[in-house]
Scaffold this active site. Structure first.
Site, PDB file in Angstrom:
ATOM      1  N   ASP A 139       3.275 -27.637  -5.019  1.00 52.38           N
ATOM      2  CA  ASP A 139       3.753 -28.718  -5.863  1.00 52.38           C
ATOM      3  C   ASP A 139       3.453 -30.063  -5.213  1.00 52.38           C
ATOM      4  OD1 ASP A 139       6.890 -28.793  -7.759  1.00 52.38           O
ATOM      5  OD2 ASP A 139       5.004 -29.882  -7.993  1.00 52.38           O
ATOM      6  N   ASP A 200       5.709 -30.733 -16.938  1.00 51.69           N
ATOM      7  CA  ASP A 200       6.372 -29.427 -16.931  1.00 51.69           C
ATOM      8  C   ASP A 200       6.687 -29.002 -18.359  1.00 51.69           C
ATOM      9  OD1 ASP A 200       8.526 -29.813 -14.002  1.00 51.69           O
ATOM     10  OD2 ASP A 200       6.363 -29.777 -14.273  1.00 51.69           O
TER      11      ASP A 200
HETATM   12  O1  LIG Z   1      11.230 -28.153  -8.591  1.00 50.08           O
HETATM   13  C1  LIG Z   1      10.089 -27.408  -8.964  1.00 50.08           C
HETATM   14  C2  LIG Z   1       9.772 -27.658 -10.421  1.00 50.08           C
HETATM   15  C3  LIG Z   1       8.737 -26.612 -10.916  1.00 50.08           C
HETATM   16  O2  LIG Z   1       8.032 -25.995  -9.855  1.00 50.08           O
HETATM   17  C4  LIG Z   1       7.713 -27.266 -11.828  1.00 50.08           C
HETATM   18  O3  LIG Z   1       6.774 -26.281 -12.255  1.00 50.08           O
HETATM   19  C5  LIG Z   1       6.965 -28.277 -11.037  1.00 50.08           C
HETATM   20  O4  LIG Z   1       6.002 -28.933 -11.910  1.00 50.08           O
HETATM   21  C6  LIG Z   1       7.864 -29.294 -10.409  1.00 50.08           C
HETATM   22  N1  LIG Z   1       9.267 -29.000 -10.598  1.00 50.08           N
HETATM   23  C7  LIG Z   1      10.069 -30.029 -11.044  1.00 50.08           C
HETATM   24  S1  LIG Z   1      11.531 -29.750 -11.574  1.00 50.08           S
HETATM   25  N2  LIG Z   1       9.514 -31.260 -10.984  1.00 50.08           N
HETATM   26  C8  LIG Z   1      10.128 -32.397 -11.397  1.00 50.08           C
HETATM   27  C9  LIG Z   1      10.472 -32.537 -12.743  1.00 50.08           C
HETATM   28  C10 LIG Z   1      11.069 -33.713 -13.170  1.00 50.08           C
HETATM   29  C11 LIG Z   1      11.339 -34.715 -12.242  1.00 50.08           C
HETATM   30  F1  LIG Z   1      11.948 -35.855 -12.670  1.00 50.08           F
HETATM   31  C12 LIG Z   1      10.979 -34.574 -10.897  1.00 50.08           C
HETATM   32  C13 LIG Z   1      10.378 -33.406 -10.470  1.00 50.08           C
END
Ligand SMILES: OC[C@@H]1[C@H](O)[C@H](O)[C@@H](O)CN1C(=S)Nc1ccc(F)cc1
Length: 403
Positions: A139, A200
């Site tokens: 990530d 996401d």
């Molecule tokens: O914490 C991990 C989660 C998942 O692995 C998703 O697939 C990744 O794209 C990243 N991820 C998240 S929630 N990312 C994220 C989503 C919203 C935000 F405001 C800050 C980070």
């Protein structure tokens, strides 16, 4: 990435969309991110018939980690939730004939705040090899987006140096896209087996179709970088959860098949209702997704609220061109919408004619008759639903009656 892996889009089960970062196993013993969750997923992929259809990766996402590294600086799993440790979990998954994936973040912390790899890249890659990991999702939270162009390839080199083949899933473009940066997709295809391009996915029709539309808008830039060993990743399959209706689930499966997207389910396998499971286990649709040519399909036509997507599939050479064709309705006016189009209008010009199979039809729908390119095909598409067809060139001469 030319490491001999992911020659077709990876298929499997990834915890994040359904299980997020639920770490309170007292309160939610059946829904928390712990070793039982992944062992059960491995059991069900086999017992429910998913693994034999190709769903063979069991992938841990964020929140598996302890809050700190161990004294020797190594990554370690949360001791309460993963008491046997990651190597034991990996062994268990392998004992079921499946492959094991894990998550980390090229940054100081993971998105959920657990230790990231920055400063420990070589050690962490070696640790993953020791644990016999087969797939790494990296990530991109808590890092400088401008340094990713160097950081992700470097971590990939560390993975490669371990000598253990590991599928490398990169989130790098999604973070650069977010900043509106110019993205080097040739580098992506060179250094990663798959990469997340965009936001996401969440458990809703709106989220899924927003991603599909974005992939259509960007297809002229992105589609050409897809191929055996390197794939665009529009994120997880929602099918079997709460947000998609039956027809919307068929639509996601069809568009992900056209896009040559990884088929990574994120659902509670024990509770997937039979008619949703039928969609996930539709062999004819999986065959399109896993087509050996690895050509990513595109949205070619929008008319009266009907989106038409096509993907070249085998056999596709010296005059024999075959396609998967999806008619997706964006209409909301209730009635299934009748739509007619000739194959010629779709750009399928073969004079000899085509057999047409309804991929979501009953087995009997495999036609033996052929359509020539001027015969109109007539479909009726349910609102936010899909009619998904496979057209193979035929030289037989039994013309179809009206279909
Ligand atoms: O914490 C991990 C989660 C998942 O692995 C998703 O697939 C990744 O794209 C990243 N991820 C998240 S929630 N990312 C994220 C989503 C919203 C935000 F405001 C800050 C980070």
């Amino acid at each position: 990435l030319d490491n001999g892996l992911a020659l077709t889009p990876p298929m499997g089960w990834l915890a994040w969309q359904r299980y997020r970062c639920i770490t309170d196993c007292e309160m939610y013993p059946d829904d928390c991110v712990n070793e039982q969750l992944f062992m059960k997923a491995a059991d069900l992929l086999v017992s429910e018939g998913y693994s034999e259809l190709g769903y063979n990766y069991v992938i841990v996402d964020d929140c598996w980690l302890a809050k700190n590294r161990s004294a020797d600086g190594k990554l370690q799993a949360d001791k309460i939730r993963f008491p046997s440790g990651i190597k034991a979990l990996s062994d268990y998954v392998h004992s079921k004939g499946l492959k094991f994936g894990i998550y980390e973040d090229w940054g100081t912390k993971t998105c959920a705040g657990y230790p990231g790899v920055l400063g420990h890249e070589e050690l962490d890659a070696k640790t993953f090899a020791e644990w016999e990991v087969d797939y790494v999702k990296l990530d991109g939270c808590y890092s400088n987006v401008r340094h990713m162009d160097k950081g992700y390839p470097e971590f990939g080199r560390h993975l490669n140096s371990t000598g253990r083949p590991m599928v490398y899933s990169c989130s790098w473009p999604a973070y650069q896209e977010e900043k509106g940066m110019l993205i080097d997709y040739a580098s992506m295809a060179k250094h990663c087996n798959l990469w997340r391009n965009y936001d996401d996915i969440d458990d809703s029709w709106e989220s899924m179709i927003k991603i599909a539309d974005y992939f259509a808008q960007k297809q002229e830039f992105w589609a050409k970088y897809a191929g055996p060993g390197h794939w665009n990743d529009p994120d997880m399959l929602l099918i079997g959860n709460f947000g998609l209706t039956y027809d919307q689930s068929k639509t996601q499966m069809a568009i992900w098949a056209i896009l040559a997207a990884p088929l990574l389910m994120s659902n509670k396998l024990a509770e997937v209702q039979p008619h949703f499971k039928d969609i996930l286990q539709n062999k004819k649709v999986i065959e399109v997704n896993q087509d050996k040519l690895g050509i990513q399909g595109t949205r070619v036509f929008r008319d009266k609220g009907i989106d038409i997507w096509t993907r070249p599939v085998e056999p596709f050479n010296d005059g024999y061109y075959s396609y998967a064709v999806a008619f997706v309705s964006r209409r909301v006016d209730g009635a299934p919408y009748p739509y007619n189009i000739t194959l010629e209008d779709l750009g399928l010009k073969n004079p000899n004619g085509y057999s047409i199979i309804n991929l979501y039809g009953k087995e009997k729908s495999t036609t033996s008759c052929i359509f020539n390119s001027k015969t109109p095909i007539k479909v009726r598409v349910i609102p936010s639903g899909v009619v998904f067809l496979r057209m193979n060139i035929e030289n037989s001469n039994t013309p179809c009656t009206d279909h």
